[in-house]
Every structure is written in structure tokens, then in C-alpha cells.
Motif scaffolding. Structure first.
Motif, short mmCIF file in Angstrom:
data_model
loop_
_atom_site.label_atom_id
_atom_site.label_comp_id
_atom_site.label_asym_id
_atom_site.label_seq_id
_atom_site.Cartn_x
_atom_site.Cartn_y
_atom_site.Cartn_z
N VAL A 1 0.76 -1.09 0.00
CA VAL A 1 -0.04 0.08 0.09
C VAL A 1 1.09 1.15 0.07
N ALA A 2 1.81 1.20 0.94
CA ALA A 2 2.71 2.33 1.05
C ALA A 2 3.76 2.68 -0.54
N ALA A 3 4.03 1.49 -1.12
CA ALA A 3 4.87 1.68 -2.29
C ALA A 3 3.80 2.29 -3.29
N LEU A 4 2.53 1.77 -3.50
CA LEU A 4 1.66 2.30 -4.51
C LEU A 4 1.23 3.63 -4.38
N ALA A 5 1.34 4.14 -3.03
CA ALA A 5 0.72 5.43 -2.81
C ALA A 5 1.99 6.35 -3.11
N GLU A 6 3.06 5.81 -3.01
CA GLU A 6 4.44 6.69 -3.23
C GLU A 6 4.36 6.94 -4.67
N VAL A 7 4.30 5.90 -5.68
CA VAL A 7 4.42 5.98 -7.05
C VAL A 7 3.19 6.50 -7.93
N LEU A 8 1.85 6.11 -7.56
CA LEU A 8 0.85 6.22 -8.50
C LEU A 8 0.43 7.80 -8.39
N PRO A 9 -0.18 8.12 -9.67
CA PRO A 9 -0.50 9.74 -9.57
C PRO A 9 -1.98 9.68 -9.28
N PRO A 10 -2.56 10.97 -9.01
CA PRO A 10 -3.72 11.24 -8.74
C PRO A 10 -4.76 10.77 -9.65
N GLY A 11 -5.75 10.00 -9.27
CA GLY A 11 -6.80 9.60 -10.41
C GLY A 11 -6.30 8.31 -10.88
N CYS A 12 -5.29 7.73 -10.39
CA CYS A 12 -5.10 6.30 -10.94
C CYS A 12 -5.97 5.55 -10.04
N GLN A 13 -6.55 4.57 -10.85
CA GLN A 13 -7.52 3.43 -10.13
C GLN A 13 -6.63 2.26 -9.75
N VAL A 14 -7.14 1.43 -8.57
CA VAL A 14 -6.56 0.31 -8.02
C VAL A 14 -7.73 -0.57 -8.08
N TYR A 15 -7.90 -1.63 -8.73
CA TYR A 15 -8.76 -2.83 -8.71
C TYR A 15 -8.41 -4.05 -7.85
N LEU A 16 -9.34 -4.42 -7.18
CA LEU A 16 -8.98 -5.49 -6.16
C LEU A 16 -9.99 -6.49 -6.46
N ASN A 17 -9.93 -7.70 -6.75
CA ASN A 17 -10.85 -8.85 -6.83
C ASN A 17 -10.47 -10.21 -6.47
N SER A 18 -11.39 -11.06 -6.04
CA SER A 18 -10.97 -12.46 -5.72
C SER A 18 -12.38 -13.07 -5.58
N ASP A 19 -12.40 -14.40 -5.80
CA ASP A 19 -13.49 -15.12 -5.46
C ASP A 19 -13.78 -15.74 -4.05
N PHE A 20 -12.85 -15.16 -3.18
CA PHE A 20 -13.05 -15.55 -1.71
C PHE A 20 -13.24 -14.07 -1.02
N GLU A 21 -14.40 -13.91 -0.48
CA GLU A 21 -14.75 -12.72 0.23
C GLU A 21 -13.67 -12.27 1.45
N ASP A 22 -13.19 -13.36 2.08
CA ASP A 22 -12.41 -12.90 2.97
C ASP A 22 -11.01 -12.34 2.57
N THR A 23 -10.72 -12.77 1.36
CA THR A 23 -9.27 -12.46 0.74
C THR A 23 -9.66 -10.99 0.15
N ALA A 24 -10.67 -10.88 -0.63
CA ALA A 24 -11.01 -9.47 -1.10
C ALA A 24 -11.31 -8.33 0.17
N THR A 25 -11.79 -8.84 1.21
CA THR A 25 -12.04 -8.12 2.54
C THR A 25 -10.75 -7.62 3.10
N TYR A 26 -9.89 -8.64 3.08
CA TYR A 26 -8.53 -8.26 3.56
C TYR A 26 -7.88 -7.36 2.80
N MET A 27 -7.86 -7.55 1.50
CA MET A 27 -7.25 -6.51 0.72
C MET A 27 -7.67 -5.13 0.85
N ARG A 28 -9.03 -4.94 0.67
CA ARG A 28 -9.60 -3.49 1.02
C ARG A 28 -9.31 -2.94 2.02
N ASN A 29 -9.27 -3.68 3.26
CA ASN A 29 -9.11 -3.22 4.71
C ASN A 29 -7.80 -2.82 4.69
N CYS A 30 -6.92 -3.56 4.25
CA CYS A 30 -5.59 -3.03 4.18
C CYS A 30 -5.25 -1.65 3.56
#
Length: 245
Positions: free
Chosen positions: A85-114
Motif C-alpha cells: 500500500v505504501a509503495a503504490l501510494a508513493e508512485v501512483l499519480p492522482p486519479g489512478c485506479q486500483v482494482y481488487l478482486n477475488s472469488d473469496f470474500e475474506d481475501t477481498a475484504t483483507y485487501m480492501r481493509n489494508c
């Protein structure tokens, strides 16, 4: 995505640790005449994301996708965490989208919560993607894989996990063709060990959960895994779109 980009207006980079998967993907790109715009490289995305994305001319990155990392119960150390998360925050420009997905809700939840816990000052839910009628609600509460191991000392948890009969080793990655994806297979013994930080992230009650999960793929290019899950098994995929502030 590269195949649908008939104007060849963008470049597409995939990152994974599994060479066989990358060789197959690069072969597909070459067969479709996309080698100049589509490429897959072998790297650990947690370690290399900042260097790879930061080296792109003008840092004109528009989308980062983290798709189908190994399920929650097979991960001792997650791809998405404070470091990524810190690495992406450092290099991504404003407006850049970050798409997270999984077929396991706990895995998707973990990523979103992080992303919310460690990077809410840099990222937010993409309100345009999560418009009314485009989502379904998140589950009220998810349970850790082994509740009896949570909160116990690491050595005690490991002893409890390895004292059970072996059920065989499961290896391989669930990652399929993401713009930024990573996965490393783990055996059944690792699956039983639940770190306190993992549990905290899974149970962490942030506000982003109110945005729900996206009903449909927002980028218009499903992975093999996504097609299999939704069409062949009729199961649900859990998707969330974030945007760099």
C-alpha cells in the motif's frame, strides 16, 4: 484489455512470480501481435512495485489490478499489506485506479481493509464505479480460518497446526493475468497458522465496506479465473475499485 485497445493507446504490464504462467501469457500476447504493448515480467510485486511503476515515463499509470491472490486460508503472508500500500501510494499519480478482486470474500475484504487502514489518506473508494445499483452488500462479519488459534503465541499456534494429520500440500497461484498480481503457493501446514495482524485486518471495521462489492467487472476484461468462477461454477466474485486521491 490490450486486445480490446485497438488504438494501442496504452501499455499493459503483468507481474507474477510464476515463470510458466508468464511464459504462457507472453506467448498469447505475441500471437495476437501485442508484444509492443503487452508484457509480463517475473518479480515479487511487494518488493518491486515501487521500482517498476516508478520507472515508467512520467508515471502515467492509469490502473493497477491485484487479481485473485492465493485465498486467505492459504496465505501466511499476504501480497497486499502495509508495504505494498505504501509503495503504490508513493508512485501512483492522482486519479489512478486500483482494482481488487477475488472469488473469496475474506481475501477481498483483507485487501480492501489494508488499503483503508494503511492508505486512506492516499486512496478512496471510486464513487463513480460504486454507483447506486452497481453493487451488492458485504457480509456482516467474516470469521478467521481457525478461531481456536487466534491470539495464541506463535509457537503454540504452529504446534497446534502441525499436530494435525497431514492432508497433503497445495501449491500454485490463483493469479490470472492481472496488471499487478502475485501469488506463491503454500502447503497445508501454513494454512493453519493465523497471524494476529491478519485477523485484525479481516475483522477490522472500516467505512469502505459500506460501498459494497461491484456486481460486474469495471474494466471490461475478465480473467480466465473470473470467467470460470462466474460462468462455469456460478459463484460470486468480490470486486472493489479504489482511486488515488
Amino acid at each position: 484489455m490490450g486486445h480490446n485497445d485497438t488504438a494501442r493507446s496504452s501499455n499493459y504490464l503483468g507481474i507474477d512470480v510464476h515463470k510458466a504462467l508468464l511464459d504462457r501469457a507472453n506467448g498469447w500476447a505475441a500471437a495476437r501481435g501485442l508484444s509492443g504493448n503487452v508484457s509480463y515480467v517475473q518479480a515479487n510485486v511487494v518488493v518491486s512495485a515501487a521500482a517498476i511503476l516508478g520507472s515508467y515515463p512520467g508515471r502515467r499509470v492509469r490502473l493497477v489490478s491485484i487479481q485473485y491472490p492465493d485465498p486467505q486460508q492459504r496465505r501466511r503472508r499476504h501480497v497486499v499489506g502495509r508495504q505494498l500500500v505504501a509503495a503504490l501510494a508513493e508512485v501512483l499519480p492522482p486519479g489512478c485506479q486500483v482494482y481488487l478482486n477475488s472469488d473469496f470474500e475474506d481475501t477481498a475484504t483483507y485487501m480492501r481493509n489494508c488499503f483503508e487502514c494503511f492508505g486512506s489518506q492516499h486512496f478512496e473508494i471510486d464513487a463513480a464505479a460504486h454507483a447506486p445499483g452497481a453493487t451488492f452488500p458485504c457480509s456482516a462479519m467474516l470469521q478467521p480460518v481457525r478461531p481456536d488459534l487466534v491470539g495464541r503465541p506463535r509457537a503454540a499456534r504452529a504446534n497446534a497446526a502441525t499436530s494435525r494429520p497431514e492432508s497433503g500440500s497445495v501449491s500454485g497461484s490463483e493469479s490470472e493475468g492481472g496488471s499487478v498480481s502475485d501469488g506463491s503457493g503454500s502447503g497445508s501446514e501454513e494454512a493453519e497458522i493465523v497471524d494476529e495482524e491478519e485477523v485484525d485486518m479481516l475483522q477490522w471495521r472500516g467505512r469502505w465496506r459500506e460501498a459494497g462489492w461491484l456486481l460486474r467487472n469495471p474494466v471490461g476484461a475478465p480473467t480466465e479465473r473470473e470467467v470460470y468462477v462466474e460462468l462455469a461454477t456460478k459463484q460470486q466474485v468480490y470486486r472493489v475499485m479504489l482511486v488515488r486521491r
